[in-house]
Enzyme design. Sequence first.
Site, PDB file in Angstrom:
ATOM      1  N   GLU A  94       0.823  -1.214   0.000  1.00 33.40           N
ATOM      2  CA  GLU A  94       0.000   0.000   0.000  1.00 33.40           C
ATOM      3  C   GLU A  94       0.857   1.264   0.000  1.00 33.40           C
ATOM      4  OE1 GLU A  94      -2.921  -0.253   3.146  1.00 33.40           O
ATOM      5  OE2 GLU A  94      -4.193  -1.527   1.929  1.00 33.40           O
ATOM      6  N   GLU A 104      -6.587  -7.883  -0.605  1.00 32.61           N
ATOM      7  CA  GLU A 104      -6.976  -7.866   0.805  1.00 32.61           C
ATOM      8  C   GLU A 104      -8.444  -7.496   0.940  1.00 32.61           C
ATOM      9  OE1 GLU A 104      -4.822  -5.243   3.377  1.00 32.61           O
ATOM     10  OE2 GLU A 104      -2.866  -5.853   2.631  1.00 32.61           O
TER      11      GLU A 104
END
Length: 633
Positions: free
Chosen positions: A119, A275
């Site tokens: 991320e 995710e």
Amino acid sequence: MREAGVNLVSVGIFSWSRLEPEEGRFDFAWLDRVLDLLHEGGIQVDLATATASPPPWLSHQHPEMLPVLADGVRLWPGARQHYCPSSPIYRSAARRLVEAMADHYAKHPSLVMWHVGNEYGCHVPACYCDVSAAAFREWLQARYGSIEKLNEAWGTDFWSQRYGSWDEIVPPRRTPTWPNPSQQLDFLRFSSDALLECYDAEHEVLKKATPNVPVTTNFMVGFKPLDYWKWASHEDLVSLDSYPDPSDPASAMRAAMAGDLMRSLGHGRPWILMEQTSSRVNWRDVNVPKAPGQMRLWSFQAVAHGADGVMFFQWRQSRAGAEKFHSAMVPHGPVEQSTVWHDVVRLGRELGNLEPVAGAQSTASVAILFDWESWWALELPSKPSSRVRQIEQVEALYRPLFEANVAVDFAHPGDDLSQYRLVVAPSLYLVADEAAAGLVRFVQNGGALVMSFFSGIVDPSDHIRLGGYPAPFREMLGLDVVDFHPLADGEEVGLDFADGKQGRGAIWMDEIHLAGAGALATSIGRPLITSHSFGRGTAYYLGTQPDASATARLLQAAVAGAGVVPVAEVPAGVEAVRRGAARKSFLFLLNHRDAGVDVPIQEAGVNLVDGAQVHPGLMHLPPRGVAVIREGW
Ligand code: GAL
């Protein structure tokens, strides 16, 4: 994992301090054991490069690699992502780790994908330290070549900001009032690029060691700091982390939109849901669990919008650390009693039945324009109204298409749009010359365009495009926007539609002078929503934000006028999405309601979820139920 149907796991994302416990000393023994066990169990590995959280020894030896905020505060270690993206210390330490990992694992039979960092930009999207300042200056020199050009692009005559030499330039640090907007915009571009350089450096090492192993990094939903169009072009496949709020009724629409964006970033190629959570997160003020069936429903929704894999953060709920209350596939308590575990096992089994869907691509005749640069520029301060937020404007025009089950792609304004019949441009504030010309050509050649207020206002330097608003589109729209009239919070204007219907407008009102366009709606006699035949196409203009049902009527008319048909006619609250080409396709039916519903079926097929035959007529979907119908085979 086998019981849950797991066949791919991401490993090692935050394990730098274990892999390199002290500078230059690597310990792979523990990870070898994990990878070997997974391989023996028939499970493949998405191996992370582990560079998202530098180990304490690195920041201890080199505190100057820690990131600095706009007001000069340096962030401390002790959480994660504490690095300055431009730091040569961080970059060389990261490279050394990735080289060691690539070298060690290149031939491991479980390795099928690389997961770079994690991320990017999530916590620290930009750094304002002196090292970053020097890197920013270099980036500016490459962009402008001469200080004169920079002065021109930044409009530095305003407020006595004219620069005499590169050395005088700093990032837009905390200033007495607004820093120069063009400088801010360039710093946003630079900061996205600085992190992309970190990714690229790792990517290069990995590709050298394992040219055939795909490389990704996980994107986020609605994430502003990184220009994902640019980023996605550096990846082999796009992957996404998605955490819709179970308590927000808009979540299903937002997740659909995120999925459409991810598919579009990869130019239609399947992406991967890297995710999601099995139930609760731990980072909202109140962390509501997913409702029964919601995790399953949203997993299928991701596949419907183009995902070829559904993964979770995290396998086992942790005992310690900042995320110990975040749900996992395996909860703290006994699995036998856990509905989460039961749901995870069921999902694994059912996703296995969807094997034929893998690789199927979708087509859409509608595209929504989405551009990070325009988003950044639109939301810089000192505008007519700070209530014009990019994502809200995109959602306002995406929602009616989602609710009408019209397939939608996202596109960059500079893309070739000729494959689309209808293009939607929500508050496209910044537009480059070529992109503006491309849009005009699109309409000239027969396309339909829906453009909303505050579009085409500035060029890529954030300079006003003179000659009357919106200068590049006035002729195409058949109107002049004489001035802007932002509406106060809560203020609304009445809309009288040409067909006799009424509506309301909020946030914004343009003062429009018609120059060829016809008014679709007026407010106290003044045109606010218009349409104009231009070339062989039609350009609609929304000079306000109409209420939801007025927006839906307008878009439905534009969709029908462009000859676009929805995926299926289904009851409200049911989402219909098709993957695959005609006669070889999969119809996803997703019941987002918490009540059962009967859905009309036109064509016979097989529901891949449970293998049942599907016949024309009514098909019952239980609350949050799903069906994936293999059609026309
Ligand atoms: C993501 C992150 C994971 C975990 C998760 C919690 O942002 O990549 O490491 O923190 O959120 O929801």
